[in-house]
Design an enzyme around this catalytic site. Structure first.
Site, mmCIF file in Angstrom:
data_model
loop_
_atom_site.group_PDB
_atom_site.id
_atom_site.type_symbol
_atom_site.label_atom_id
_atom_site.label_comp_id
_atom_site.label_asym_id
_atom_site.label_seq_id
_atom_site.Cartn_x
_atom_site.Cartn_y
_atom_site.Cartn_z
ATOM 1 N N GLN A 36 0.849 -1.197 0.000
ATOM 2 C CA GLN A 36 0.000 0.000 0.000
ATOM 3 C C GLN A 36 0.883 1.245 0.000
ATOM 4 O OE1 GLN A 36 -1.771 0.600 3.794
ATOM 5 N NE2 GLN A 36 -3.453 1.869 3.054
ATOM 6 N N SER B 97 1.172 6.444 2.565
ATOM 7 C CA SER B 97 1.868 7.422 3.402
ATOM 8 C C SER B 97 3.085 8.023 2.715
ATOM 9 C CB SER B 97 2.325 6.763 4.709
ATOM 10 O OG SER B 97 1.243 6.199 5.367
ATOM 11 N N SER C 25 4.865 -1.294 4.211
ATOM 12 C CA SER C 25 5.051 -2.680 4.644
ATOM 13 C C SER C 25 5.093 -3.586 3.430
ATOM 14 C CB SER C 25 3.895 -3.128 5.539
ATOM 15 O OG SER C 25 3.709 -2.215 6.588
ATOM 16 N N GLU D 114 -9.351 -1.361 6.009
ATOM 17 C CA GLU D 114 -8.145 -1.559 6.804
ATOM 18 C C GLU D 114 -8.489 -1.516 8.292
ATOM 19 O OE1 GLU D 114 -5.158 1.459 6.113
ATOM 20 O OE2 GLU D 114 -3.598 0.233 7.037
ATOM 21 N N GLU E 115 -5.178 8.358 17.938
ATOM 22 C CA GLU E 115 -5.725 9.711 18.065
ATOM 23 C C GLU E 115 -6.677 10.005 16.902
ATOM 24 O OE1 GLU E 115 -2.499 8.997 18.407
ATOM 25 O OE2 GLU E 115 -2.283 9.333 20.564
HETATM 26 C C1 LIG Z 1 4.356 -0.683 11.417
HETATM 27 C C2 LIG Z 1 3.773 0.280 10.449
HETATM 28 C C3 LIG Z 1 3.416 -0.137 9.181
HETATM 29 C C4 LIG Z 1 2.892 0.769 8.257
HETATM 30 N N1 LIG Z 1 2.583 0.307 7.001
HETATM 31 C C5 LIG Z 1 2.153 1.189 6.066
HETATM 32 C C6 LIG Z 1 1.907 0.776 4.728
HETATM 33 O O1 LIG Z 1 2.083 -0.391 4.392
HETATM 34 N N2 LIG Z 1 1.509 1.679 3.816
HETATM 35 C C7 LIG Z 1 1.295 2.982 4.158
HETATM 36 O O2 LIG Z 1 0.902 3.734 3.292
HETATM 37 N N3 LIG Z 1 1.518 3.434 5.417
HETATM 38 C C8 LIG Z 1 1.948 2.560 6.381
HETATM 39 N N4 LIG Z 1 2.192 3.003 7.657
HETATM 40 C C9 LIG Z 1 2.052 4.443 7.947
HETATM 41 C C10 LIG Z 1 0.959 4.825 8.890
HETATM 42 O O3 LIG Z 1 -0.286 4.758 8.275
HETATM 43 C C11 LIG Z 1 1.287 6.247 9.386
HETATM 44 O O4 LIG Z 1 2.468 6.163 10.139
HETATM 45 C C12 LIG Z 1 0.203 6.832 10.229
HETATM 46 O O5 LIG Z 1 -0.945 7.114 9.477
HETATM 47 C C13 LIG Z 1 0.652 8.100 10.978
HETATM 48 O O6 LIG Z 1 1.267 9.047 10.146
HETATM 49 P P1 LIG Z 1 2.662 9.677 10.520
HETATM 50 O O7 LIG Z 1 3.577 8.558 10.791
HETATM 51 O O8 LIG Z 1 3.013 10.643 9.478
HETATM 52 O O9 LIG Z 1 2.426 10.450 11.890
HETATM 53 P P2 LIG Z 1 1.824 11.925 12.067
HETATM 54 O O10 LIG Z 1 0.608 12.067 11.256
HETATM 55 O O11 LIG Z 1 2.889 12.938 11.890
HETATM 56 O O12 LIG Z 1 1.420 11.868 13.595
HETATM 57 C C14 LIG Z 1 2.306 12.126 14.690
HETATM 58 C C15 LIG Z 1 1.475 12.182 15.970
HETATM 59 O O13 LIG Z 1 0.536 13.242 15.872
HETATM 60 C C16 LIG Z 1 -0.769 12.769 16.094
HETATM 61 N N5 LIG Z 1 -1.715 13.480 15.229
HETATM 62 C C17 LIG Z 1 -1.623 13.756 13.910
HETATM 63 N N6 LIG Z 1 -2.712 14.381 13.466
HETATM 64 C C18 LIG Z 1 -3.547 14.485 14.537
HETATM 65 C C19 LIG Z 1 -4.851 15.029 14.721
HETATM 66 N N7 LIG Z 1 -5.559 15.556 13.718
HETATM 67 N N8 LIG Z 1 -5.371 14.949 15.944
HETATM 68 C C20 LIG Z 1 -4.684 14.394 16.987
HETATM 69 N N9 LIG Z 1 -3.468 13.876 16.858
HETATM 70 C C21 LIG Z 1 -2.906 13.920 15.650
HETATM 71 C C22 LIG Z 1 -0.701 11.305 15.697
HETATM 72 O O14 LIG Z 1 -1.728 10.560 16.312
HETATM 73 C C23 LIG Z 1 0.666 10.919 16.198
HETATM 74 O O15 LIG Z 1 0.594 10.621 17.558
HETATM 75 C C24 LIG Z 1 2.714 2.114 8.607
HETATM 76 C C25 LIG Z 1 3.064 2.549 9.900
HETATM 77 C C26 LIG Z 1 3.607 1.645 10.813
HETATM 78 C C27 LIG Z 1 3.974 2.138 12.176
#
Ligand SMILES: Cc1cc2nc3c(=O)[nH]c(=O)nc-3n(C[C@H](O)[C@H](O)[C@H](O)COP(=O)(O)OP(=O)(O)OC[C@H]3O[C@@H](n4cnc5c(N)ncnc54)[C@H](O)[C@@H]3O)c2cc1C
Lengths: 375, 397
Positions: B114, B117, B151, B234, B367
């Site tokens: 997928q 991100s 992933s 998902e 969150e």
């Molecule tokens: C093990 C793992 C596998 C993954 N696999 C995939 C994959 O296969 N394909 C893919 O596309 N993505 C994948 N992801 C990505 C995942 O979907 C994102 O990491 C996730 O959506 C969070 O985005 P970010 O990491 O940019 O964090 P951010 O969005 O920067 O968030 C940082 C912090 O801020 C908080 N935050 C952000 N916005 C808000 C809001 N509006 N209100 C309150 N709090 C908020 C978040 O909850 C978090 O605590 C994977 C992530 C992990 C950890």
């Protein structure tokens, strides 16, 4: 039962159509006759219970006899239906001797298995809503290891404190060292002294027996297991009352925080509050599954019942108290007032957390049932 | 056409087993035959691995096949394809796309990943900046950008991809949805080592990747809507089967407790019992959700279950490390590996503790899920927002 035991039949965790209909009938009655101002006015009077409401609920809609088989004068329904009634009573914190009389006393009598004689006669009276009976044990008595029976000796002398709904009862079911007795509350030697209770929607009293007389319903062994059965049903279905209560608190809090403005926004749009309500919603959803599971286990006589009940109590008490506490906090100052009903819910929730065994005592039961012993 | 019921499904399953005896049929051949017989996912349409039967009847087929020792596809290895790509292709794909992709996806011959991100767009997924520009000449799309946390990208044959096709529109409206060939030139996958020492996810660099228009999923500019289907699938992990008591992470802890009395303390006992109750209740809530789906009354509970399991997994695995005491100080292996699948069982407590930290981040953070529950389930007012009517290219970054 051992840790290896699995439920034999899949529990049915949904509501049937008949249950939904029953809920609608009870809810509309309570909306008419037991709204918050009415309940507040009632608890400040000498008679928290409204006898007419009890007649309408217990007799006219027929909820008092849900657990009683038809041939004994009841509705021949079951615990799942009684649980739905309790959800509604919890949602409205209605003062009514439903849990104590129509569930605990009724289930205790049913456990004696008599088809005729004084037990069957009393059951018919309870099922028809003509009489109210309560177990003369403290409201805090847990299903396991309840030693309440020892408080009263064979000659019907003794004192039991914190008996729920005793003041509304016509008959006391008194467990003694040599069996279970039915004692009329207006019999000589019986005094029922009201206590000042934390939860005034479910009054407590001290019962004193001084050379009182009663009808012996069962011998020691039968009485002991019937008492356990009655308290188990009480604990299991109390979870549904807690669910209804928690649901009301969440719904009201969501409604209020959508309307109340501060900082030029509805306060419900602040994430710090939204997350707390979303968390509460998750707890309520989970509590519903646990409460339904306990009601279904009781209804089907599943061997899983003691575990299902202990799990439901260990979980739902906490959820109800949490919901009531959040309700007060998120209402701000108005939540601390006597006029707003939130306090009724907090008092009921906190008292319910002690009723029929605390969460801690139910966890101990789980430790035993699941072979997860203390060190 | 006769309605498909349990006896009919049982009959068809036995027919399949007779025609392709598992003992003498190769694994892939058997799975293909099963797909062609409509017994892969019985609720899918006929011709696409299903029979338009109620989803609730799948266990009838599964039980029959398990009893006969038939090979299964590997839902853990192909989880993204099964759980996310498939329902999206079914909902928005052309007939040709459905025919091309669903069979090898289900059989497990082709693994999916997928590409959603990006370094600048995680929770705020619609802010993504990967560009897809259409070529005048042949209508193909040329994609440039960087994806992250992908992933299984290192084992994937295909990817679901969202990219920006119109930067002049507000962010949600200028996105389109594509199927990306991971073997194409211009796709570069680099491992990202994670907290457990392994590289389960990756960075993916897309440089001039050419995607034919026939691999677009849904209309141009409707990518966000299509992605909603993917994200919903998902998050709502629809457990088709009943989870047994102690079936989750609580199982290994409870077993250790029973077998190793020397580890017990009063404090751990209290915490274990509290978590045991919560795990049992979460299991029941999942079971209730399953019964609602089977009865055709899907409730909003699905969005909540991921939240509950993320927190429980973290707390239980944390307790497990402490319970193990001296052993909890150790870790089995820090070697950087690139595993095919995430496997919580058969690993040590330390791994479970570390990996479960991802449960509240992957697939939408806790969150963000709480926001969704609050707004869509409880109807609480949305946060004030300043990005709704602004062209994506004019947003501050
Ligand atoms: C093990 C793992 C596998 C993954 N696999 C995939 C994959 O296969 N394909 C893919 O596309 N993505 C994948 N992801 C990505 C995942 O979907 C994102 O990491 C996730 O959506 C969070 O985005 P970010 O990491 O940019 O964090 P951010 O969005 O920067 O968030 C940082 C912090 O801020 C908080 N935050 C952000 N916005 C808000 C809001 N509006 N209100 C309150 N709090 C908020 C978040 O909850 C978090 O605590 C994977 C992530 C992990 C950890």
């Amino acid at each position: 039962m051992t840790a290896q035991t699995e439920e034999t039949v899949a529990p049915d965790l949904l509501y049937s159509e008949a249950e939904d209909d029953l809920r609608a009938a009870v809810r509309s009655l309570l909306a008419d006759r037991s709204d918050a101002p009415t309940v507040i006015a009632r608890i400040e009077s000498d008679t928290p219970y409204d006898p007419q409401l009890w007649r309408a609920l217990g007799a006219d809609i027929g909820t008092a006899g849900l657990l009683v088989p038809e041939k004994l004068g009841g509705q021949g329904a079951g615990h799942r239906e009684a649980a739905v009634v309790l959800e509604e009573l919890g949602r409205s914190v209605t003062p009514a001797p439903y849990l104590t009389s129509a569930v605990v006393a009724t289930e205790t009598l049913l456990a004696l298995g008599s088809e005729d004689g004084p037990v069957a006669e009393l059951l018919a009276e309870l099922a028809a809503g003509r009489k109210v009976a309560v177990l003369a044990v403290p409201f805090s008595a847990a299903p396991e290891g309840s030693s309440a029976a020892e408080a009263v000796t064979g000659s019907l002398d003794g004192t039991v404190t914190a008996v729920a709904d005793a003041a509304a009862a016509d008959v006391l079911l008194v467990p003694t060292t040599d069996g279970l007795y039915a004692v009329e509350t207006d019999a000589p030697g019986v005094t029922v002294e009201p206590l000042v209770a934390l939860d005034r929607t479910r009054p407590l009293a001290t019962v004193t027996l001084a050379a009182a007389t009663g009808t012996c319903l069962a011998g020691t062994e039968a009485a002991r297991s019937a008492l356990r059965r009655g308290l188990l049903a009480g604990a299991g279905l109390l979870a549904s009352e807690q669910l209804g209560l928690a649901e009301w608190c969440l719904t009201e809090t969501v409604r209020y925080t959508r309307e109340r403005h501060q900082f030029n926004r509805p306060i419900g749009s602040f994430q710090a509050l939204k997350h707390r309500m979303a968390q509460l919603w998750l707890e309520v959803v989970s509590a519903r599954a646990a409460a339904r599971n306990a009601a279904d286990a009781l209804a089907t006589g599943s061997p899983d019942t003691p575990l299902a009940v202990a799990v439901a109590q260990a979980y739902c008490s906490k959820v109800a108290v949490h919901a009531a506490e959040e309700c007060i906090q998120l209402h701000g100052g108005i939540g601390m007032t006597w006029e707003h009903p939130a306090h009724l819910y907090l008092k009921r929730a906190k008292a319910d957390a002690i009723a029929y065994g605390t969460a801690g005592s139910h966890r101990e039961a789980i430790a035993e049932l699941m072979e997860l012993p203390a060190p | 056409m006769t309605a498909i019921d349990a006896p009919e499904l049982r009959r068809r399953t036995r027919e399949l087993l007779a025609a392709h005896p598992p003992a003498t049929t190769g694994r892939t051949d058997f799975l293909r035959a099963r797909f062609d017989a409509g017994l892969a996912w019985v609720h899918y349409p006929a011709g696409l691995g299903g029979l338009d039967a109620p989803r609730s009847l799948q266990p009838v087929v599964d039980a029959e096949l398990a009893a006969a020792g038939a090979p299964d596809n590997d839902p853990r290895r192909i989880g993204i394809g099964l759980g996310m790509a498939a329902p999206t292709i079914l909902g928005f794909g052309t007939d040709e796309q459905k025919r091309r992709f669903l069979r090898p996806l289900w059989v497990g011959e082709e693994v999916w990943c997928q590409l959603f991100s990006e370094p600048g767009a995680g929770s705020d997924l619609a802010a993504l900046g990967t560009r897809a520009v259409r070529e005048e000449a042949d209508g193909d799309w040329i994609v440039d950008g960087q994806k992250v946390w992908t992933s299984s990208a290192h084992v994937a044959r295909w990817a679901i991809l969202i990219a920006r096709t119109d930067p002049d529109l507000p962010k949600h409206r200028g996105i389109s949805y594509f199927i990306c060939d991971m073997t194409d030139p211009g796709v570069e996958v680099r491992p990202l080592r994670q907290i457990t020492g392994e590289a389960e996810f990756n960075e993916v660099f897309l440089t001039g990747v050419r995607i034919p228009d026939s691999r677009r999923l849904g209309p141009v500019g409707a990518g966000w809507k299509v992605a909603q289907t993917t994200l919903m699938n998902e998050r709502v992990s629809i457990g088709g089967s009943r989870i047994p008591r102690e079936g989750g992470m609580i199982g290994p802890v409870a077993r250790t407790w029973r077998e190793r009395p020397e580890l017990r303390t009063h404090d751990l006992h209290q915490r274990l019992l509290t978590l045991w109750v919560e795990a049992e209740v979460a299991r029941l809530a999942g079971e209730r959700l399953r019964q609602q789906l089977v009865a055709g009354q899907p409730g909003p509970e699905g969005s909540g279950m991921k939240l509950a399991f993320a927190r429980l997994n973290q707390e239980i695995s944390g307790l497990e490390v402490e319970l193990l005491g001296e052993e909890g100080l150790l870790y089995s292996d820090w070697t950087m590996r690139r595993p095919d699948l995430v496997d919580f069982t058969g690993r040590d407590a330390g791994y479970r503790y570390l990996r479960s930290k991802g449960n509240s981040i992957e697939g939408g953070t806790s969150e963000v899920l709480l926001n969704i529950v609050a707004e869509r389930v409880l109807g609480l007012p949305a946060e004030p927002r300043n990005d709704k009517d602004v062209a994506w290219k004019d947003l501050s970054r």
